[in-house]
Design a protein around this motif. Structure first.
Motif, short mmCIF file in Angstrom:
data_model
loop_
_atom_site.label_atom_id
_atom_site.label_comp_id
_atom_site.label_asym_id
_atom_site.label_seq_id
_atom_site.Cartn_x
_atom_site.Cartn_y
_atom_site.Cartn_z
N ARG A 1 0.84 -1.17 -0.09
CA ARG A 1 -0.14 0.00 0.04
C ARG A 1 0.88 1.34 0.08
NH1 ARG A 1 -5.10 -1.38 0.86
NH2 ARG A 1 -5.46 -3.40 1.79
N PRO A 2 1.44 1.91 -1.12
CA PRO A 2 2.21 2.92 -1.24
C PRO A 2 1.45 3.98 -0.58
CG PRO A 2 1.62 2.09 -3.26
CD PRO A 2 1.05 1.01 -2.57
N VAL A 3 2.16 5.01 -0.23
CA VAL A 3 1.58 6.22 0.18
C VAL A 3 0.76 7.09 -0.75
CG1 VAL A 3 2.15 8.24 1.24
CG2 VAL A 3 3.29 6.33 2.04
N ASP A 4 1.35 7.04 -2.04
CA ASP A 4 1.00 7.89 -3.04
C ASP A 4 0.09 7.21 -4.34
OD1 ASP A 4 3.35 6.76 -4.00
OD2 ASP A 4 4.23 8.52 -4.89
N GLY A 5 -0.23 6.04 -4.09
CA GLY A 5 -0.60 5.35 -5.28
C GLY A 5 -1.78 3.98 -4.72
N ALA A 6 -2.10 3.39 -5.66
CA ALA A 6 -3.14 2.20 -5.38
C ALA A 6 -2.52 1.09 -4.77
CB ALA A 6 -3.89 2.02 -6.52
N ALA A 7 -3.11 0.24 -3.98
CA ALA A 7 -2.37 -0.94 -3.54
C ALA A 7 -2.45 -1.89 -4.55
CB ALA A 7 -3.52 -1.46 -2.40
N TYR A 8 -1.35 -2.83 -4.51
CA TYR A 8 -1.21 -3.83 -5.55
C TYR A 8 -0.69 -5.04 -4.66
CZ TYR A 8 3.70 -1.92 -5.75
OH TYR A 8 4.92 -1.55 -5.48
N SER A 9 -0.59 -6.04 -5.66
CA SER A 9 -0.06 -7.43 -5.19
C SER A 9 1.25 -7.67 -5.96
CB SER A 9 -0.82 -8.61 -5.40
OG SER A 9 -2.25 -8.53 -4.70
N TRP A 10 2.24 -8.30 -4.90
CA TRP A 10 3.19 -9.15 -5.75
C TRP A 10 3.46 -10.35 -5.38
CZ3 TRP A 10 8.61 -9.07 -3.39
CH2 TRP A 10 8.38 -8.89 -2.00
N PHE A 11 4.41 -11.21 -6.00
CA PHE A 11 4.31 -12.50 -6.03
C PHE A 11 5.86 -13.11 -6.04
CE2 PHE A 11 0.58 -11.32 -8.07
CZ PHE A 11 -0.32 -11.78 -7.30
N PRO A 12 6.55 -12.82 -4.84
CA PRO A 12 7.88 -13.35 -4.57
C PRO A 12 8.13 -14.83 -4.59
CG PRO A 12 7.24 -12.55 -2.58
CD PRO A 12 6.08 -12.12 -3.47
N ARG A 13 9.20 -15.11 -5.25
CA ARG A 13 9.51 -16.63 -5.24
C ARG A 13 10.98 -16.70 -4.96
NH1 ARG A 13 8.19 -20.30 -10.05
NH2 ARG A 13 9.06 -18.67 -11.34
N GLN A 14 11.51 -17.90 -4.52
CA GLN A 14 12.83 -18.15 -4.21
C GLN A 14 13.49 -19.30 -4.64
OE1 GLN A 14 13.34 -18.15 0.10
NE2 GLN A 14 12.39 -20.13 0.39
N CYS A 15 14.84 -19.36 -4.73
CA CYS A 15 15.38 -20.62 -5.42
C CYS A 15 15.09 -21.97 -4.47
CB CYS A 15 16.83 -20.50 -5.33
SG CYS A 15 17.47 -19.13 -6.47
N PRO A 16 14.87 -22.95 -5.15
CA PRO A 16 14.56 -24.19 -4.13
C PRO A 16 15.74 -24.50 -3.58
CG PRO A 16 14.81 -24.77 -6.60
CD PRO A 16 14.70 -23.38 -6.60
N ASP A 17 17.06 -24.44 -3.93
CA ASP A 17 18.28 -24.76 -3.47
C ASP A 17 18.97 -23.45 -2.68
OD1 ASP A 17 20.72 -25.47 -2.57
OD2 ASP A 17 21.14 -26.60 -4.54
N ALA A 18 18.70 -23.57 -1.24
CA ALA A 18 18.89 -22.39 -0.35
C ALA A 18 20.41 -22.23 -0.38
CB ALA A 18 18.50 -22.65 0.88
N ALA A 19 21.33 -23.17 -0.40
CA ALA A 19 22.74 -23.08 -0.28
C ALA A 19 23.11 -22.69 -1.59
CB ALA A 19 23.40 -24.50 -0.14
N ALA A 20 22.72 -22.98 -2.73
CA ALA A 20 23.25 -22.23 -4.12
C ALA A 20 22.65 -21.04 -4.27
CB ALA A 20 22.64 -23.20 -5.18
N CYS A 21 21.77 -20.74 -3.73
CA CYS A 21 21.15 -19.38 -3.66
C CYS A 21 21.98 -18.33 -3.11
CB CYS A 21 19.84 -19.22 -3.27
SG CYS A 21 18.87 -17.72 -3.13
N ARG A 22 22.34 -18.80 -1.55
CA ARG A 22 23.21 -17.98 -0.83
C ARG A 22 24.59 -17.61 -1.57
NH1 ARG A 22 20.28 -19.82 4.18
NH2 ARG A 22 19.22 -18.09 4.61
N ALA A 23 25.06 -18.84 -2.10
CA ALA A 23 26.43 -18.57 -2.88
C ALA A 23 26.34 -17.68 -4.00
CB ALA A 23 26.92 -19.93 -3.35
N ARG A 24 25.37 -17.79 -4.70
CA ARG A 24 24.98 -16.55 -5.79
C ARG A 24 24.84 -15.18 -5.08
NH1 ARG A 24 22.30 -21.07 -7.91
NH2 ARG A 24 20.21 -20.28 -7.25
N GLU A 25 24.18 -15.27 -4.14
CA GLU A 25 23.64 -14.06 -3.58
C GLU A 25 25.15 -13.07 -3.10
OE1 GLU A 25 20.66 -12.33 -0.09
OE2 GLU A 25 21.11 -14.19 -0.34
N THR A 26 26.06 -13.83 -2.62
CA THR A 26 27.23 -13.26 -2.03
C THR A 26 28.28 -13.08 -3.24
OG1 THR A 26 28.36 -15.45 -1.37
CG2 THR A 26 27.11 -14.29 0.26
N SER A 27 28.18 -13.65 -4.34
CA SER A 27 29.38 -13.55 -5.54
C SER A 27 29.08 -12.33 -6.22
CB SER A 27 29.31 -14.55 -6.03
OG SER A 27 28.05 -14.84 -6.85
#
Length: 69
Positions: free
Chosen positions: A43-69
């Motif tokens: 719910r932004p201060v200056d606009g209409a409310a909206y939805s967003w749909f986040p997803r994450q990698c199924p392999d948490a270890a590989a994801c963290r390795a990519r995140e730090t590189s």
């Protein structure tokens, strides 16, 4: 679901907001891949409310390795 707090939506790309890319490491997630983190509402201060749909990698270890590189 993730135990981590989701990053602020203002720091995410459109692909991350739509679940096309991992919200943590930016890796592209194909159809049916990745872990759904559930519909999120913004719910932004200056606009209409909206939805967003986040997803994450199924392999948490590989994801963290990519995140730090």
């Amino acid at each position: 679901m993730t135990a981590r707090a989701l990053p602020p939506i203002t720091t995410l790309t459109e692909a991350q907001q739509r679940g096309w890319a991992c919200v943590w490491c930016h890796a592209t997630l194909g159809i049916g891949l990745g872990d759904d983190l559930g519909e999120q509402r913004v719910r932004p201060v200056d606009g209409a409310a909206y939805s967003w749909f986040p997803r994450q990698c199924p392999d948490a270890a590989a994801c963290r390795a990519r995140e730090t590189s």
